[in-house]
Design a protein around this motif. Sequence first.
Motif, PDB file in Angstrom:
ATOM      1  N   VAL A   1      87.010  79.688  90.237  1.00 48.02           N
ATOM      2  CA  VAL A   1      85.635  79.172  90.284  1.00 48.02           C
ATOM      3  C   VAL A   1      84.792  79.739  89.153  1.00 48.02           C
ATOM      4  CG1 VAL A   1      83.534  79.069  91.681  1.00 48.02           C
ATOM      5  CG2 VAL A   1      85.778  78.828  92.773  1.00 48.02           C
ATOM      6  N   VAL A   2      85.002  81.014  88.822  1.00 50.67           N
ATOM      7  CA  VAL A   2      84.214  81.671  87.767  1.00 50.67           C
ATOM      8  C   VAL A   2      85.179  82.103  86.666  1.00 50.67           C
ATOM      9  CG1 VAL A   2      82.494  83.446  87.257  1.00 50.67           C
ATOM     10  CG2 VAL A   2      82.686  82.531  89.588  1.00 50.67           C
ATOM     11  N   PRO A   3      85.588  81.176  85.842  1.00 49.68           N
ATOM     12  CA  PRO A   3      86.617  81.497  84.836  1.00 49.68           C
ATOM     13  C   PRO A   3      86.042  82.232  83.630  1.00 49.68           C
ATOM     14  CG  PRO A   3      85.963  79.217  84.642  1.00 49.68           C
ATOM     15  CD  PRO A   3      85.175  79.779  85.786  1.00 49.68           C
ATOM     16  N   VAL A   4      85.553  83.479  83.848  1.00 52.95           N
ATOM     17  CA  VAL A   4      85.088  84.300  82.735  1.00 52.95           C
ATOM     18  C   VAL A   4      86.246  84.547  81.768  1.00 52.95           C
ATOM     19  CG1 VAL A   4      84.081  86.519  82.072  1.00 52.95           C
ATOM     20  CG2 VAL A   4      83.324  85.361  84.158  1.00 52.95           C
ATOM     21  N   VAL A   5      87.406  84.838  82.348  1.00 47.67           N
ATOM     22  CA  VAL A   5      88.643  84.928  81.578  1.00 47.67           C
ATOM     23  C   VAL A   5      89.637  83.971  82.234  1.00 47.67           C
ATOM     24  CG1 VAL A   5      88.275  87.304  80.830  1.00 47.67           C
ATOM     25  CG2 VAL A   5      89.449  86.859  82.991  1.00 47.67           C
ATOM     26  N   PRO A   6      90.608  83.503  81.469  1.00 56.07           N
ATOM     27  CA  PRO A   6      91.595  82.602  82.086  1.00 56.07           C
ATOM     28  C   PRO A   6      92.249  83.256  83.291  1.00 56.07           C
ATOM     29  CG  PRO A   6      91.822  82.609  79.695  1.00 56.07           C
ATOM     30  CD  PRO A   6      90.839  83.697  80.039  1.00 56.07           C
TER      31      PRO A   6
ATOM     32  N   SER B   1      98.987 102.886 102.283  1.00 53.88           N
ATOM     33  CA  SER B   1      97.721 102.965 102.998  1.00 53.88           C
ATOM     34  C   SER B   1      96.863 101.753 102.692  1.00 53.88           C
ATOM     35  CB  SER B   1      96.976 104.240 102.599  1.00 53.88           C
ATOM     36  OG  SER B   1      96.556 104.153 101.248  1.00 53.88           O
ATOM     37  N   THR B   2      95.844 101.518 103.525  1.00 53.81           N
ATOM     38  CA  THR B   2      94.945 100.384 103.319  1.00 53.81           C
ATOM     39  C   THR B   2      94.218 100.498 101.988  1.00 53.81           C
ATOM     40  OG1 THR B   2      94.620 100.265 105.705  1.00 53.81           O
ATOM     41  CG2 THR B   2      93.025  99.103 104.330  1.00 53.81           C
ATOM     42  N   ARG B   3      93.704 101.668 101.687  1.00 53.73           N
ATOM     43  CA  ARG B   3      92.951 101.855 100.439  1.00 53.73           C
ATOM     44  C   ARG B   3      93.838 101.597  99.226  1.00 53.73           C
ATOM     45  NH1 ARG B   3      89.826 107.419  99.953  1.00 53.73           N
ATOM     46  NH2 ARG B   3      88.900 106.470 101.821  1.00 53.73           N
ATOM     47  N   THR B   4      95.060 102.109  99.260  1.00 47.28           N
ATOM     48  CA  THR B   4      95.970 101.906  98.135  1.00 47.28           C
ATOM     49  C   THR B   4      96.308 100.436  97.953  1.00 47.28           C
ATOM     50  OG1 THR B   4      96.930 104.106  98.430  1.00 47.28           O
ATOM     51  CG2 THR B   4      98.233 102.505  97.209  1.00 47.28           C
ATOM     52  N   ALA B   5      96.559  99.747  99.070  1.00 47.52           N
ATOM     53  CA  ALA B   5      96.920  98.330  98.991  1.00 47.52           C
ATOM     54  C   ALA B   5      95.774  97.488  98.448  1.00 47.52           C
ATOM     55  CB  ALA B   5      97.354  97.826 100.367  1.00 47.52           C
ATOM     56  N   LEU B   6      94.549  97.726  98.913  1.00 48.72           N
ATOM     57  CA  LEU B   6      93.403  96.965  98.412  1.00 48.72           C
ATOM     58  C   LEU B   6      93.156  97.260  96.936  1.00 48.72           C
ATOM     59  CD1 LEU B   6      90.944  97.281 101.436  1.00 48.72           C
ATOM     60  CD2 LEU B   6      92.208  95.250 100.707  1.00 48.72           C
ATOM     61  N   ALA B   7      93.281  98.527  96.554  1.00 47.90           N
ATOM     62  CA  ALA B   7      93.110  98.876  95.141  1.00 47.90           C
ATOM     63  C   ALA B   7      94.181  98.223  94.288  1.00 47.90           C
ATOM     64  CB  ALA B   7      93.140 100.391  94.980  1.00 47.90           C
ATOM     65  N   GLY B   8      95.407  98.173  94.801  1.00 46.27           N
ATOM     66  CA  GLY B   8      96.489  97.535  94.060  1.00 46.27           C
ATOM     67  C   GLY B   8      96.260  96.053  93.872  1.00 46.27           C
ATOM     68  N   ALA B   9      95.789  95.378  94.937  1.00 48.54           N
ATOM     69  CA  ALA B   9      95.517  93.942  94.832  1.00 48.54           C
ATOM     70  C   ALA B   9      94.393  93.673  93.833  1.00 48.54           C
ATOM     71  CB  ALA B   9      95.159  93.381  96.208  1.00 48.54           C
TER      72      ALA B   9
ATOM     73  N   SER C   1      95.847  90.001 102.222  1.00 44.70           N
ATOM     74  CA  SER C   1      96.026  88.591 101.856  1.00 44.70           C
ATOM     75  C   SER C   1      94.686  87.903 101.669  1.00 44.70           C
ATOM     76  CB  SER C   1      96.850  87.875 102.932  1.00 44.70           C
ATOM     77  OG  SER C   1      98.173  88.353 102.953  1.00 44.70           O
ATOM     78  N   ALA C   2      93.750  88.183 102.575  1.00 42.49           N
ATOM     79  CA  ALA C   2      92.425  87.549 102.467  1.00 42.49           C
ATOM     80  C   ALA C   2      91.713  88.005 101.193  1.00 42.49           C
ATOM     81  CB  ALA C   2      91.589  87.889 103.693  1.00 42.49           C
ATOM     82  N   TRP C   3      91.786  89.298 100.886  1.00 45.49           N
ATOM     83  CA  TRP C   3      91.136  89.810  99.682  1.00 45.49           C
ATOM     84  C   TRP C   3      91.792  89.247  98.425  1.00 45.49           C
ATOM     85  CZ3 TRP C   3      86.965  91.185  97.698  1.00 45.49           C
ATOM     86  CH2 TRP C   3      86.871  91.976  96.540  1.00 45.49           C
ATOM     87  N   ALA C   4      93.117  89.152  98.417  1.00 44.49           N
ATOM     88  CA  ALA C   4      93.807  88.565  97.269  1.00 44.49           C
ATOM     89  C   ALA C   4      93.421  87.103  97.093  1.00 44.49           C
ATOM     90  CB  ALA C   4      95.323  88.708  97.438  1.00 44.49           C
ATOM     91  N   ALA C   5      93.226  86.385  98.202  1.00 44.71           N
ATOM     92  CA  ALA C   5      92.799  84.982  98.118  1.00 44.71           C
ATOM     93  C   ALA C   5      91.387  84.871  97.541  1.00 44.71           C
ATOM     94  CB  ALA C   5      92.870  84.336  99.499  1.00 44.71           C
ATOM     95  N   VAL C   6      90.494  85.802  97.923  1.00 44.41           N
ATOM     96  CA  VAL C   6      89.138  85.801  97.368  1.00 44.41           C
ATOM     97  C   VAL C   6      89.176  86.034  95.860  1.00 44.41           C
ATOM     98  CG1 VAL C   6      86.958  87.079  97.323  1.00 44.41           C
ATOM     99  CG2 VAL C   6      88.018  86.503  99.513  1.00 44.41           C
TER     100      VAL C   6
END
Length: 317
Positions: free
Chosen positions: A66-71, A8-16, A54-59
Amino acid sequence: MRNGVLVSTRTALAGATGNALVMGVAEVSTPLGWVLLPGLLGVSTRPRVAALISAWAAVLLAASVVVPVVPGHRAEPWALGVSVASLAAVPLLAWARRRREDRAVARVPAPRDVAVFTMPAGTGRAALAVCRAPGEVAAAVPLRRGGLRVLLGMAHGATLARPEHTRALESAFRDEALRGGGSLPGIAGALDDLVRDIAPGGYLAATLVEVSPEGRVTLLRCGGPDATAHAGDGTRPVGLPDAGPLGLTGTATSVAEAPARARRLALAPAAGPHRPTEEALRAPRAADAVVALTRRPGDRRRTGPALVVDLPPDPPA
């Protein structure tokens, strides 16, 4: 009639999102760690949803740079290029997968008041007719190597027969039918639970059908139509044992096999030993036969759903 998606969309976004968090905390900087799971999730869903993943994973990937709080992900051009190219390919792979599935299930010309779909069924072909009368529940799920699972039924009760609830039943069947190692009794049990959750006062009279890649047909009748078999020696009801409707009684634990000599198998509300079914089962094509099965004797209205499975003769020894 489209197949159900695996994720599902929700599962995939949560997984990413979870993958990005784990990769950051674990200080994994290789492109493979950041892209592999989102890519697998994206390929397992619809093309539009794959593009969103893909777009969310790229973000998330860009945020880790850009914000390397952790490596996070490596910032070298080659690493970024590999990840961007991989994420861009995910929607294309999801689209290619959907194209293969859509070719397996094809809508064929039929009268305006009935939709007919054809698909592989083991070593033969099957045709499914849907009239979209109130309460109709019908779904077909092609499996690997030509296997097939089909749900035919009628939802009873004002609440359960609502279109949004019949669609929920069909979607649940698709999800369960695609699960590895699932069985017809297991699918029926999941549908039984869903019926009780949606409408405690309603029930689903259904028959589940499975065709193996080798052409063996097994059926599970839960208050739904019996099957009618046609062979060289005539047409007769199969006489399936009835476990009772889903949502009212406990689900069956065993399935019945279609007669070994059957060359055409039909299930429909109008199925039975009367003349229209005899004529329908002699039609040259499964698509023609299934359209005839939706017409009750002496009634101009159509009633579905209906299924016809054509199985070729056994090969010579």
